[in-house]
Motif scaffolding. Structure first.
Motif, PDB file in Angstrom:
ATOM      1  N   LEU A   1      -8.608   8.004  -6.355  1.00  0.00           N
ATOM      2  CA  LEU A   1      -8.374   9.442  -6.295  1.00  0.00           C
ATOM      3  C   LEU A   1      -9.574   9.992  -5.553  1.00  0.00           C
ATOM      4  O   LEU A   1     -10.722   9.736  -5.948  1.00  0.00           O
ATOM      5  N   ARG A   2      -9.315  10.693  -4.453  1.00  0.00           N
ATOM      6  CA  ARG A   2     -10.402  11.181  -3.617  1.00  0.00           C
ATOM      7  C   ARG A   2     -10.193  12.652  -3.330  1.00  0.00           C
ATOM      8  O   ARG A   2      -9.063  13.098  -3.107  1.00  0.00           O
ATOM      9  N   VAL A   3     -11.272  13.403  -3.337  1.00  0.00           N
ATOM     10  CA  VAL A   3     -11.248  14.833  -3.020  1.00  0.00           C
ATOM     11  C   VAL A   3     -12.232  15.067  -1.888  1.00  0.00           C
ATOM     12  O   VAL A   3     -13.410  14.699  -2.011  1.00  0.00           O
TER      13      VAL A   3
ATOM     14  N   ARG B   1       2.846   9.628  -8.754  1.00  0.00           N
ATOM     15  CA  ARG B   1       1.612  10.050  -8.088  1.00  0.00           C
ATOM     16  C   ARG B   1       1.752  11.430  -7.471  1.00  0.00           C
ATOM     17  O   ARG B   1       0.840  12.252  -7.536  1.00  0.00           O
ATOM     18  N   ARG B   2       2.904  11.717  -6.858  1.00  0.00           N
ATOM     19  CA  ARG B   2       3.113  13.060  -6.299  1.00  0.00           C
ATOM     20  C   ARG B   2       3.116  14.105  -7.405  1.00  0.00           C
ATOM     21  O   ARG B   2       2.548  15.186  -7.255  1.00  0.00           O
ATOM     22  N   ALA B   3       3.750  13.777  -8.537  1.00  0.00           N
ATOM     23  CA  ALA B   3       3.753  14.711  -9.672  1.00  0.00           C
ATOM     24  C   ALA B   3       2.336  14.918 -10.202  1.00  0.00           C
ATOM     25  O   ALA B   3       1.954  16.030 -10.576  1.00  0.00           O
ATOM     26  N   ALA B   4       1.536  13.856 -10.231  1.00  0.00           N
ATOM     27  CA  ALA B   4       0.150  13.970 -10.705  1.00  0.00           C
ATOM     28  C   ALA B   4      -0.675  14.851  -9.770  1.00  0.00           C
ATOM     29  O   ALA B   4      -1.468  15.686 -10.232  1.00  0.00           O
ATOM     30  N   LEU B   5      -0.497  14.700  -8.453  1.00  0.00           N
ATOM     31  CA  LEU B   5      -1.234  15.547  -7.505  1.00  0.00           C
ATOM     32  C   LEU B   5      -0.863  17.015  -7.686  1.00  0.00           C
ATOM     33  O   LEU B   5      -1.727  17.897  -7.672  1.00  0.00           O
ATOM     34  N   ARG B   6       0.426  17.286  -7.874  1.00  0.00           N
ATOM     35  CA  ARG B   6       0.852  18.676  -8.094  1.00  0.00           C
ATOM     36  C   ARG B   6       0.280  19.226  -9.404  1.00  0.00           C
ATOM     37  O   ARG B   6      -0.109  20.397  -9.489  1.00  0.00           O
TER      38      ARG B   6
ATOM     39  N   ARG C   1       0.842  -1.204   0.000  1.00  0.00           N
ATOM     40  CA  ARG C   1       0.000   0.000   0.000  1.00  0.00           C
ATOM     41  C   ARG C   1       0.872   1.247   0.000  1.00  0.00           C
ATOM     42  O   ARG C   1       1.933   1.279   0.622  1.00  0.00           O
ATOM     43  N   GLU C   2       0.376   2.274  -0.666  1.00  0.00           N
ATOM     44  CA  GLU C   2       1.061   3.558  -0.697  1.00  0.00           C
ATOM     45  C   GLU C   2       0.003   4.654  -0.758  1.00  0.00           C
ATOM     46  O   GLU C   2      -0.998   4.526  -1.475  1.00  0.00           O
ATOM     47  N   VAL C   3       0.192   5.736   0.017  1.00  0.00           N
ATOM     48  CA  VAL C   3      -0.777   6.836   0.096  1.00  0.00           C
ATOM     49  C   VAL C   3      -0.046   8.162  -0.105  1.00  0.00           C
ATOM     50  O   VAL C   3       1.051   8.365   0.434  1.00  0.00           O
ATOM     51  N   HIS C   4      -0.679   9.055  -0.863  1.00  0.00           N
ATOM     52  CA  HIS C   4      -0.144  10.408  -1.047  1.00  0.00           C
ATOM     53  C   HIS C   4      -1.292  11.401  -0.941  1.00  0.00           C
ATOM     54  O   HIS C   4      -2.393  11.137  -1.450  1.00  0.00           O
ATOM     55  N   THR C   5      -1.047  12.538  -0.293  1.00  0.00           N
ATOM     56  CA  THR C   5      -2.072  13.569  -0.149  1.00  0.00           C
ATOM     57  C   THR C   5      -1.467  14.942  -0.436  1.00  0.00           C
ATOM     58  O   THR C   5      -0.246  15.132  -0.336  1.00  0.00           O
ATOM     59  N   LEU C   6      -2.345  15.865  -0.778  1.00  0.00           N
ATOM     60  CA  LEU C   6      -1.932  17.244  -1.034  1.00  0.00           C
ATOM     61  C   LEU C   6      -3.111  18.157  -0.747  1.00  0.00           C
ATOM     62  O   LEU C   6      -4.229  17.895  -1.230  1.00  0.00           O
ATOM     63  N   VAL C   7      -2.881  19.211   0.037  1.00  0.00           N
ATOM     64  CA  VAL C   7      -3.918  20.216   0.271  1.00  0.00           C
ATOM     65  C   VAL C   7      -3.844  21.233  -0.863  1.00  0.00           C
ATOM     66  O   VAL C   7      -2.771  21.772  -1.164  1.00  0.00           O
ATOM     67  N   VAL C   8      -4.987  21.473  -1.496  1.00  0.00           N
ATOM     68  CA  VAL C   8      -5.059  22.421  -2.616  1.00  0.00           C
ATOM     69  C   VAL C   8      -5.958  23.580  -2.198  1.00  0.00           C
ATOM     70  O   VAL C   8      -7.114  23.348  -1.820  1.00  0.00           O
ATOM     71  N   PRO C   9      -5.468  24.826  -2.252  1.00  0.00           N
ATOM     72  CA  PRO C   9      -6.288  25.962  -1.848  1.00  0.00           C
ATOM     73  C   PRO C   9      -7.304  26.365  -2.929  1.00  0.00           C
ATOM     74  O   PRO C   9      -7.227  27.434  -3.537  1.00  0.00           O
TER      75      PRO C   9
ATOM     76  N   LEU D   1      -8.683  18.505   0.136  1.00  0.00           N
ATOM     77  CA  LEU D   1      -7.626  17.519   0.337  1.00  0.00           C
ATOM     78  C   LEU D   1      -7.702  16.536  -0.817  1.00  0.00           C
ATOM     79  O   LEU D   1      -8.720  15.878  -1.032  1.00  0.00           O
ATOM     80  N   LEU D   2      -6.621  16.445  -1.574  1.00  0.00           N
ATOM     81  CA  LEU D   2      -6.506  15.534  -2.708  1.00  0.00           C
ATOM     82  C   LEU D   2      -5.727  14.321  -2.209  1.00  0.00           C
ATOM     83  O   LEU D   2      -4.645  14.458  -1.628  1.00  0.00           O
ATOM     84  N   HIS D   3      -6.288  13.146  -2.423  1.00  0.00           N
ATOM     85  CA  HIS D   3      -5.745  11.927  -1.831  1.00  0.00           C
ATOM     86  C   HIS D   3      -5.707  10.838  -2.900  1.00  0.00           C
ATOM     87  O   HIS D   3      -6.677  10.651  -3.625  1.00  0.00           O
ATOM     88  N   THR D   4      -4.593  10.134  -2.988  1.00  0.00           N
ATOM     89  CA  THR D   4      -4.526   8.952  -3.853  1.00  0.00           C
ATOM     90  C   THR D   4      -3.896   7.814  -3.069  1.00  0.00           C
ATOM     91  O   THR D   4      -2.965   8.013  -2.298  1.00  0.00           O
ATOM     92  N   GLU D   5      -4.456   6.648  -3.265  1.00  0.00           N
ATOM     93  CA  GLU D   5      -3.965   5.460  -2.578  1.00  0.00           C
ATOM     94  C   GLU D   5      -3.843   4.325  -3.583  1.00  0.00           C
ATOM     95  O   GLU D   5      -4.709   4.153  -4.440  1.00  0.00           O
TER      96      GLU D   5
END
Length: 196
Positions: A132-134, A176-181, A13-21, A142-146
């Protein structure tokens, strides 16, 4: 989360998140519109990933060149290997695949849809689900991918583990981090400037 219903038990399992204003709906729309070209590191790493298969075909007939077409969304680009499994519009989407990704040609199994994904149990293979969850966040969304990967059998789990920890997890995480950005950039570009 929908991914819990799709693949509730996993081995990796791997999880990445990013807060987007930006508002959650804007972030969701940006994620759905993300184009393959928005994440150049993905194209580079996928091209490198195909090199072993190309080297083995050297000297044989060359495949016909693909016609150039308009940029596709990342979702469309994944459609050849990942099938949509579940979606809660505006909140979460889950796609899945099955295959033997530690092998040089990274063979995928072409799945017809969710039913085949859930019933797939061919020994020597893996099943993977990616979401992909928002969700709302005090600062926007909060943008989240797992990513979850489940081996069909214990031997496959043991064979895949080194590949996961040495290659799939670090480079997949980079993508995945590049995709979130990239989603964040699209969402922020879609938002009107303050006072506009």
């Amino acid at each position: 989360m929908l991914i819990d219903e799709v693949l509730g038990r996993w081995d990796f399992r791997e999880v990445h998140t990013l807060v987007v204003p930006a508002p959650p709906q804007t972030v969701w729309e940006a994620a759905q519109a993300l184009e393959a070209g928005d994440v150049p590191v993905a194209r580079i790493l996928m091209a490198i990933r195909t090199l072993p298969g190309l080297a083995r075909r050297r000297g044989g007939p060359r495949p016909a060149p693909r016609p150039r077409s308009a940029p596709r969304t990342l979702r469309e680009a994944m459609a050849g290997t990942f099938v949509p499994l579940a979606e809660l519009p505006g909140r979460e989407t889950v796609s899945g695949a099955a295959g033997q990704w530690w092998k040089p040609a990274a063979p995928f199994v072409r799945l017809a849809g969710p039913e085949e994904f859930h019933s797939f149990r061919t020994p020597g293979h893996l099943r993977a689900a990616v979401n992909l969850r928002v969700t709302p966040h005090p600062r926007g969304a909060l943008l989240h991918t797992e990513t979850r990967v489940a081996a069909v059998d214990p031997r496959t789990r043991r064979v895949f583990a080194p590949y996961w920890y040495l290659l799939a997890r670090p480079f997949g995480g980079l993508i995945r981090r590049a995709a979130l950005r990239a989603v964040a950039r699209r969402a922020l570009a879609a938002e009107p400037a303050p006072g506009a």
